[in-house]
Each structure stands twice: as C-alpha cells, then as structure tokens.
Design a protein around this motif. Sequence first.
Motif, PDB file in Angstrom:
ATOM      1  N   ASN A  23       0.850  -1.191   0.000  1.00 41.95           N
ATOM      2  CA  ASN A  23       0.000   0.000   0.000  1.00 41.95           C
ATOM      3  C   ASN A  23       0.887   1.243   0.000  1.00 41.95           C
ATOM      4  N   TYR A  24       0.337   2.321  -0.530  1.00 45.72           N
ATOM      5  CA  TYR A  24       1.096   3.570  -0.600  1.00 45.72           C
ATOM      6  C   TYR A  24       0.177   4.748  -0.337  1.00 45.72           C
ATOM      7  N   VAL A  25       0.792   5.880  -0.059  1.00 40.56           N
ATOM      8  CA  VAL A  25       0.083   7.131   0.173  1.00 40.56           C
ATOM      9  C   VAL A  25       0.421   8.053  -0.989  1.00 40.56           C
ATOM     10  N   LYS A  26      -0.579   8.724  -1.510  1.00 43.56           N
ATOM     11  CA  LYS A  26      -0.333   9.671  -2.587  1.00 43.56           C
ATOM     12  C   LYS A  26      -0.854  11.034  -2.160  1.00 43.56           C
ATOM     13  N   ALA A  27       0.040  12.010  -2.120  1.00 45.77           N
ATOM     14  CA  ALA A  27      -0.309  13.385  -1.781  1.00 45.77           C
ATOM     15  C   ALA A  27       0.051  14.235  -2.994  1.00 45.77           C
ATOM     16  N   GLY A  28      -0.945  14.596  -3.770  1.00 49.24           N
ATOM     17  CA  GLY A  28      -0.666  15.284  -5.027  1.00 49.24           C
ATOM     18  C   GLY A  28       0.038  14.315  -5.949  1.00 49.24           C
ATOM     19  N   LYS A  29       1.227  14.677  -6.401  1.00 49.42           N
ATOM     20  CA  LYS A  29       2.005  13.790  -7.267  1.00 49.42           C
ATOM     21  C   LYS A  29       3.010  12.946  -6.492  1.00 49.42           C
ATOM     22  N   LYS A  30       3.167  13.240  -5.218  1.00 51.93           N
ATOM     23  CA  LYS A  30       4.163  12.539  -4.398  1.00 51.93           C
ATOM     24  C   LYS A  30       3.624  11.186  -3.940  1.00 51.93           C
ATOM     25  N   VAL A  31       4.433  10.147  -4.105  1.00 49.19           N
ATOM     26  CA  VAL A  31       4.084   8.798  -3.674  1.00 49.19           C
ATOM     27  C   VAL A  31       5.022   8.407  -2.543  1.00 49.19           C
ATOM     28  N   LEU A  32       4.445   7.911  -1.459  1.00 48.16           N
ATOM     29  CA  LEU A  32       5.232   7.440  -0.316  1.00 48.16           C
ATOM     30  C   LEU A  32       4.696   6.085   0.139  1.00 48.16           C
ATOM     31  N   TYR A  33       5.607   5.237   0.566  1.00 50.37           N
ATOM     32  CA  TYR A  33       5.244   3.920   1.074  1.00 50.37           C
ATOM     33  C   TYR A  33       5.458   3.894   2.583  1.00 50.37           C
ATOM     34  N   PRO A  34       4.384   3.756   3.373  1.00 49.69           N
ATOM     35  CA  PRO A  34       4.577   3.628   4.820  1.00 49.69           C
ATOM     36  C   PRO A  34       5.420   2.384   5.118  1.00 49.69           C
ATOM     37  N   LEU A  35       6.398   2.529   5.975  1.00 48.62           N
ATOM     38  CA  LEU A  35       7.283   1.415   6.293  1.00 48.62           C
ATOM     39  C   LEU A  35       6.500   0.226   6.824  1.00 48.62           C
ATOM     40  N   ALA A  36       5.467   0.473   7.614  1.00 48.83           N
ATOM     41  CA  ALA A  36       4.644  -0.622   8.148  1.00 48.83           C
ATOM     42  C   ALA A  36       3.976  -1.402   7.016  1.00 48.83           C
ATOM     43  N   ALA A  37       3.531  -0.708   5.971  1.00 54.82           N
ATOM     44  CA  ALA A  37       2.893  -1.370   4.824  1.00 54.82           C
ATOM     45  C   ALA A  37       3.912  -2.198   4.043  1.00 54.82           C
ATOM     46  N   VAL A  38       5.123  -1.685   3.916  1.00 59.78           N
ATOM     47  CA  VAL A  38       6.187  -2.414   3.221  1.00 59.78           C
ATOM     48  C   VAL A  38       6.530  -3.689   3.990  1.00 59.78           C
ATOM     49  N   GLU A  39       6.688  -3.565   5.300  1.00 56.11           N
ATOM     50  CA  GLU A  39       7.027  -4.725   6.124  1.00 56.11           C
ATOM     51  C   GLU A  39       5.895  -5.754   6.108  1.00 56.11           C
ATOM     52  N   GLU A  40       4.647  -5.295   6.134  1.00 56.41           N
ATOM     53  CA  GLU A  40       3.504  -6.209   6.057  1.00 56.41           C
ATOM     54  C   GLU A  40       3.492  -6.930   4.713  1.00 56.41           C
ATOM     55  N   TYR A  41       3.755  -6.222   3.629  1.00 55.66           N
ATOM     56  CA  TYR A  41       3.828  -6.826   2.305  1.00 55.66           C
ATOM     57  C   TYR A  41       4.921  -7.901   2.274  1.00 55.66           C
ATOM     58  N   GLU A  42       6.068  -7.588   2.864  1.00 55.05           N
ATOM     59  CA  GLU A  42       7.159  -8.562   2.914  1.00 55.05           C
ATOM     60  C   GLU A  42       6.753  -9.795   3.711  1.00 55.05           C
ATOM     61  N   ARG A  43       6.054  -9.601   4.844  1.00 52.59           N
ATOM     62  CA  ARG A  43       5.592 -10.734   5.643  1.00 52.59           C
ATOM     63  C   ARG A  43       4.620 -11.606   4.857  1.00 52.59           C
ATOM     64  N   ARG A  44       3.642 -10.949   4.176  1.00 53.77           N
ATOM     65  CA  ARG A  44       2.635 -11.696   3.418  1.00 53.77           C
ATOM     66  C   ARG A  44       3.237 -12.467   2.256  1.00 53.77           C
ATOM     67  N   ASN A  45       4.368 -12.005   1.756  1.00 57.36           N
ATOM     68  CA  ASN A  45       4.974 -12.634   0.586  1.00 57.36           C
ATOM     69  C   ASN A  45       6.231 -13.443   0.902  1.00 57.36           C
ATOM     70  N   THR A  46       6.441 -13.721   2.171  1.00 58.66           N
ATOM     71  CA  THR A  46       7.565 -14.541   2.570  1.00 58.66           C
ATOM     72  C   THR A  46       7.193 -16.015   2.365  1.00 58.66           C
ATOM     73  N   VAL A  47       8.049 -16.724   1.672  1.00 62.50           N
ATOM     74  CA  VAL A  47       7.827 -18.147   1.429  1.00 62.50           C
ATOM     75  C   VAL A  47       8.588 -18.915   2.483  1.00 62.50           C
ATOM     76  N   GLU A  48       7.883 -19.734   3.231  1.00 60.55           N
ATOM     77  CA  GLU A  48       8.517 -20.540   4.268  1.00 60.55           C
ATOM     78  C   GLU A  48       8.945 -21.875   3.684  1.00 60.55           C
ATOM     79  N   CYS A  49      10.164 -22.225   3.958  1.00 63.00           N
ATOM     80  CA  CYS A  49      10.698 -23.508   3.486  1.00 63.00           C
ATOM     81  C   CYS A  49      10.656 -24.516   4.634  1.00 63.00           C
ATOM     82  N   ALA A  50      10.414 -25.735   4.286  1.00 64.15           N
ATOM     83  CA  ALA A  50      10.277 -26.783   5.299  1.00 64.15           C
ATOM     84  C   ALA A  50      11.554 -27.103   5.991  1.00 64.15           C
TER      85      ALA A  50
END
Length: 75
Positions: free
Chosen positions: A48-75
């Motif tokens: 997820n990202y925040v857009k203020a006018g033309k500026k795009v910013l990614y909240p660090l919490a959203a980036v970390e959550e995305y990384e958690r959701r897309n982490t592949v666990e190996c057996a």
Amino acid sequence: MSTATKQAAHSPGSGVLGDHLTPAELAIRFGMTVPSLAQWRYLRKGPNYVKAGKKVLYPLAAVEEYERRNTVECA
C-alpha cells in the motif's frame, strides 16, 4: 545512488521521511526499478502507498507487512 542511501533504504525507520519510503528507496530495497514500482501501482500490486498530489510514499509498516505476506517458508 550513494551507498548511504542504499543502506538507509534497508534500515527500518531510516527513510528520508522516517516512517515512509520514497519509490527510489523502495526500489533499492526490493532490487527493482522505480518504473516497475509505478507499474505495480497501476496494476494495484505491491505494498500500500500514500499519494499526496504527485508525491508517492510507502509507509514502512505497509512495506514490512507486504514482505511478511509474501515470505515463502521452506520446510
């Protein structure tokens, strides 16, 4: 980009804006290009990202959550 910028993009909470990352910082963190991130936003992929006018910013919490959701666990 400088080595300091690359290191900052990998340190939690150390983005230019503290708890947000710019597209350039996130591109370094993910090892991709800024235009690829723009395409992800268009396709509604990625963190997820925040857009203020033309500026795009990614909240660090959203980036970390995305990384958690897309982490592949190996057996």
